[in-house]
Write an enzyme that holds these catalytic residues in place. Structure first.
Site, PDB file in Angstrom:
ATOM      1  N   HIS A 131     -58.895 -56.003 -12.204  1.00 34.93           N
ATOM      2  CA  HIS A 131     -58.441 -56.255 -13.635  1.00 34.93           C
ATOM      3  C   HIS A 131     -59.009 -57.610 -13.918  1.00 34.93           C
ATOM      4  O   HIS A 131     -58.651 -58.760 -13.270  1.00 34.93           O
ATOM      5  CB  HIS A 131     -56.990 -56.209 -13.854  1.00 34.93           C
ATOM      6  CG  HIS A 131     -56.779 -56.439 -15.466  1.00 34.93           C
ATOM      7  ND1 HIS A 131     -56.540 -55.445 -16.130  1.00 34.93           N
ATOM      8  CD2 HIS A 131     -56.722 -57.566 -16.162  1.00 34.93           C
ATOM      9  CE1 HIS A 131     -56.420 -55.962 -17.498  1.00 34.93           C
ATOM     10  NE2 HIS A 131     -56.184 -57.429 -17.212  1.00 34.93           N
ATOM     11  N   CYS A 132     -59.833 -57.958 -14.823  1.00 31.31           N
ATOM     12  CA  CYS A 132     -60.441 -59.321 -15.026  1.00 31.31           C
ATOM     13  C   CYS A 132     -59.804 -59.880 -16.362  1.00 31.31           C
ATOM     14  O   CYS A 132     -60.011 -59.445 -17.501  1.00 31.31           O
ATOM     15  CB  CYS A 132     -61.794 -59.152 -15.328  1.00 31.31           C
ATOM     16  SG  CYS A 132     -62.643 -60.829 -15.708  1.00 31.31           S
ATOM     17  N   PRO A 133     -59.063 -61.041 -16.215  1.00 30.16           N
ATOM     18  CA  PRO A 133     -58.497 -61.449 -17.523  1.00 30.16           C
ATOM     19  C   PRO A 133     -59.482 -62.188 -18.223  1.00 30.16           C
ATOM     20  O   PRO A 133     -59.155 -62.228 -19.505  1.00 30.16           O
ATOM     21  CB  PRO A 133     -57.698 -62.546 -16.769  1.00 30.16           C
ATOM     22  CG  PRO A 133     -57.938 -63.010 -15.418  1.00 30.16           C
ATOM     23  CD  PRO A 133     -58.694 -61.641 -15.034  1.00 30.16           C
ATOM     24  N   ASN A 135     -60.225 -59.461 -20.601  1.00 33.25           N
ATOM     25  CA  ASN A 135     -58.879 -58.863 -20.824  1.00 33.25           C
ATOM     26  C   ASN A 135     -59.266 -57.235 -20.825  1.00 33.25           C
ATOM     27  O   ASN A 135     -58.997 -56.606 -21.453  1.00 33.25           O
ATOM     28  CB  ASN A 135     -58.822 -59.235 -22.462  1.00 33.25           C
ATOM     29  CG  ASN A 135     -57.320 -58.641 -22.961  1.00 33.25           C
ATOM     30  OD1 ASN A 135     -56.412 -58.715 -22.186  1.00 33.25           O
ATOM     31  ND2 ASN A 135     -57.152 -58.190 -23.919  1.00 33.25           N
ATOM     32  N   ASN A 136     -59.545 -57.030 -19.745  1.00 32.82           N
ATOM     33  CA  ASN A 136     -59.639 -55.447 -19.497  1.00 32.82           C
ATOM     34  C   ASN A 136     -59.833 -55.203 -17.873  1.00 32.82           C
ATOM     35  O   ASN A 136     -60.434 -56.132 -17.180  1.00 32.82           O
ATOM     36  CB  ASN A 136     -60.767 -54.769 -20.117  1.00 32.82           C
ATOM     37  CG  ASN A 136     -61.003 -53.459 -20.362  1.00 32.82           C
ATOM     38  OD1 ASN A 136     -59.771 -52.784 -20.112  1.00 32.82           O
ATOM     39  ND2 ASN A 136     -61.924 -52.866 -21.003  1.00 32.82           N
TER      40      ASN A 136
END
Length: 327
Positions: free
Chosen positions: A168-170, A173-174
């Site tokens: 999950h990559c902030p 945002n996904n």
């Protein structure tokens, strides 16, 4: 009963095994019968996707603001005051193309369903509709009550199980998963190229200003010009290193057919891996072409009729491991 870390999903037991051992023993990887992802997923991937996570939204906004800051410095500090018109036009055009592709890739990575498994489909009626073979075993996610296909993992931020979830990559945002990994790869690639282009222009501008009068090489005062260029240089160097590493990591994951979370958990060798060329084609949507570099490939303005089949209704089963009874 909690499902084990090293899951043996969708398993058909040998003919010689009895019912007593059917619930505990698994066949080897080459004897597994995987459940097609098409029967577990729905057409929800075509709908708009956005994660309402405060941290992710802030990080995404910061990403856009950093690109816009670079745009401001490049245009108003370096290119517009330049006396060389050809230099300004060529570099301005190249920079804006890279910035546009980077932001478009970021938007597609953020607003594309990464491969979410339908939530709450772990019902007796739905499992019966899958028409599984006797002896097969499926697993329910205890957090989102969905039937988990092979290589799916639950994301605590998205609150869904994601097929081939890498991480999950902030910043986007996904989750980075099966359906949006291409856009994440393009985002890291274009940001790395953009950062490299910024660094080259900053070096040339510093050399030009040292040889000429600082008051003539920029429309800002010399102290302000130096501060703006140093901040841009720091930003460009930081993001060049970060995105280059991420780009290399993602390409390696695609070529080895192994996601980051699978490598972290040691879930390797439990599926038939595909060659690098085939894996790249699957991730980028076909044989090699210029569309691989486009975040707009496959994007259509026309709304196609939905082919969604409603999931069977019913009560969520309590067991985390469901075995189809032997006949």
């Amino acid at each position: 009963m909690k499902s084990p870390v090293h899951r043996c999903r969708d398993v058909e037991h040998g003919r010689g095994q009895g019912k007593a051992g059917a619930g505990t023993n698994c066949l080897q990887a080459e004897q597994r019968i995987p459940i097609s992802k098409d029967v577990i997923t729905s057409s929800a991937a075509s709908a708009m996707w956005f994660i309402r996570d405060a941290c992710g939204i802030v990080c995404a906004i910061i990403t856009w603001m950093l690109v816009l800051y670079a745009e401001f410095v490049v245009l108003f500090v370096m290119l517009l005051p330049s006396k060389n018109l050809t230099y300004s036009i060529v570099n301005g055009t190249l920079f804006n193309i890279l910035a546009f592709l980077a932001l478009a890739s970021h938007l597609r990575a953020m607003c594309t369903d990464p491969g979410a498994v339908p939530k709450g489909n772990a019902t007796k009626e739905y499992i019966e509709s899958l028409q599984l073979k006797p002896g097969q075993v499926v697993y329910k996610c205890p957090k989102c009550s969905s039937i988990k296909p092979d290589r799916a993992h639950h994301c605590s931020v998205c609150k869904r199980c994601i097929r081939k979830m890498d991480h999950h990559c902030p910043w986007v945002n996904n989750c980075v998963g099966e359906s949006n990994q291409k856009y994440f790869v393009l985002f890291t690639m274009y940001i790395a190229l953009l950062s490299l282009h910024c660094l080259v222009m900053v070096v040339f501008h510093f050399l030009y200003c040292f040889e000429d009068d600082w008051t003539k090489c920029s429309s800002f005062s010399p102290p302000a010009t130096v501060i703006l260029l140093i901040l841009l240089c720091f930003e460009g160097l930081l993001f060049l290193i970060f995105t280059s590493v991420m780009f290399g990591t993602q390409v390696h994951s695609i070529c080895t057919d192994e996601t980051g979370i699978e490598r972290l958990k040691g879930e390797t060798g439990k599926w038939g891996k595909v060659p690098c060329c085939e894996a790249m084609q699957m991730a980028f949507g076909g044989p090699f072409s210029l569309s691989w570099c486009s975040p707009f490939a496959g994007l259509s303005c026309t709304r196609s009729p939905a082919e969604h089949t409603p999931l069977p209704q019913g009560d969520i089963i309590e067991e985390d491991v469901i075995e189809i009874p032997l006949v």
